[in-house]
Design an enzyme around this catalytic site. Sequence first.
Site, PDB file in Angstrom:
ATOM      1  N   HIS A  72     -16.571 -37.507 -25.648  1.00  0.00           N
ATOM      2  CA  HIS A  72     -17.022 -37.040 -24.339  1.00  0.00           C
ATOM      3  C   HIS A  72     -16.023 -36.032 -23.782  1.00  0.00           C
ATOM      4  CE1 HIS A  72     -18.579 -41.457 -23.970  1.00  0.00           C
ATOM      5  NE2 HIS A  72     -19.282 -40.766 -24.853  1.00  0.00           N
ATOM      6  N   LYS A  78      -6.675 -35.462 -18.244  1.00  0.00           N
ATOM      7  CA  LYS A  78      -6.537 -36.887 -18.545  1.00  0.00           C
ATOM      8  C   LYS A  78      -5.203 -37.143 -19.258  1.00  0.00           C
ATOM      9  CE  LYS A  78      -9.859 -40.274 -20.372  1.00  0.00           C
ATOM     10  NZ  LYS A  78     -11.160 -40.367 -21.097  1.00  0.00           N
ATOM     11  N   TYR A 135      -5.716 -44.549 -18.718  1.00  0.00           N
ATOM     12  CA  TYR A 135      -5.752 -43.104 -18.558  1.00  0.00           C
ATOM     13  C   TYR A 135      -5.728 -42.747 -17.086  1.00  0.00           C
ATOM     14  CZ  TYR A 135     -10.724 -44.482 -18.958  1.00  0.00           C
ATOM     15  OH  TYR A 135     -11.928 -45.107 -18.856  1.00  0.00           O
ATOM     16  N   ASP A 174     -23.652 -43.089 -27.927  1.00  0.00           N
ATOM     17  CA  ASP A 174     -22.669 -42.262 -28.639  1.00  0.00           C
ATOM     18  C   ASP A 174     -23.195 -41.823 -29.999  1.00  0.00           C
ATOM     19  OD1 ASP A 174     -20.840 -42.237 -26.629  1.00  0.00           O
ATOM     20  OD2 ASP A 174     -19.530 -43.766 -27.463  1.00  0.00           O
TER      21      ASP A 174
END
Length: 472
Positions: A72, A78, A135, A174
């Site tokens: 993604h 990030k 994250y 996914d």
Amino acid sequence: MNVAEYGKPLQRTETPIPGLTVWDIPVHGDNRGWFKENWQREKMVAAGLPDFAPVQNNVSFNESVGTTRGLHAEPWDKWVSVATGRVFGAWVDLREGPSFGTSFTVEIDPSVAVFVPRGVANGFQTLEPNTAYSYLVNDHWSPDASYAFVNVADPAAAIEWPIPLSDAILSEKDRDHPALDAALSVQPKRMLVVGAGGQLGQALREAYRGDDTVEFAEREELPLDAASLWSARRWNDYSTIVNAAAYTAVDAAESADGRAQAWATNASAVAELARIAQAHAITLVHVSSDYVFDGSSTRPYREDDQLSPLGVYGQSKAAGDIACRLAERHYIVRTSWVIGSGRNFVSTMRSLAEKGVDPRVVDDQLGRLTFTTEIARGIRHLLEVGAPFGTYNLTGAGPVRSWADIAREVFAATGHSPDRITGVSTADYFASATAPVAPRPSNSTLDTSKIEATGFVPADALESLHAYLRNR
């Protein structure tokens, strides 16, 4: 975790994907366990980590080995690290440009972290049970956020997953993402030019003609008031704001209504833009004026000279300069005697020459003309070369002249006798004025050596004047 991983020095490693960096993090351990500074702004920024201003910390836990997530591409930066266990990380660049499709993989344990820039797709596969990774992100989730995806199994992505995807725990969503050749590319963050309807705004439109990453907003589209600015845009989609808006009616600013407008546009709006820029790690470019000084200096003004404005206009501009500095990523472009499209001193002098009027023009105010095309060129230069943030003087080059000198140049260049110009003092010129008159700095000359040190060569003011007259 392997004891050999303890004690690594903090260091950055570049990857084939521009902006994606791998970081060794010092981990300190003994018989009780271990400790690390997972993110430490001062040390990591000094070591080369972008100052990406995170606003949220998320933790993902996976009980089973082989749990696979991604790929993604998210609309934020990030910082990914592991708290327990090990993770195989995979990244594919989905940003529009020459690096589109470039991939990179690395194993992450508690001593390794990865900085992922906006638009780079990330995927993860757990290599140990009970793995937790965290994250930091610099934006909050929004239904308006735009994502891009690529199929984890696409051979074109060149990801060699340690655990075959046939044996992995993977969501159907996914599995169904598009192949790389059908994936949407992520557009770069945009630049927003505020006050795009004015003279400088028009010059910036020309300077960035054909660049669809630059957005222009006139006052009607983006009113500069605190009530609407904060929610007017999804600000994390922007990298730069150029504030080309200003209240420039110097004499009218001395009236009650003008004073309110000057402070609202030149100071309060700048403070709000600076607050937005600081909150979203946006670069703010603000255009300032020689009027922030009183003109008493016997030398050209430098960027670090003490602000000493005389009238309301200059005071509001000085306040705007101070407010702009609230944004760490800022350029204050200070200029003087601006000439652009529309009505201005040069066009007025040419019109008077053609009408047979012999004007009286002030001869005790000194400075250099600056054309809006030159300001636009200077702004683009500062942004493209990544000059250190701060204040830069930007004016035309060449000898210092008075307004009367410039009027004579206009008359001569348009085929009229410069002797028709009569030089007068500022005091004499305004002696019969009935409305409030703002005080003018007698010396508006700015030292441009700082911006020249970045590689910018200011155009000669006289040559620019002649080119301007030829083209109009």
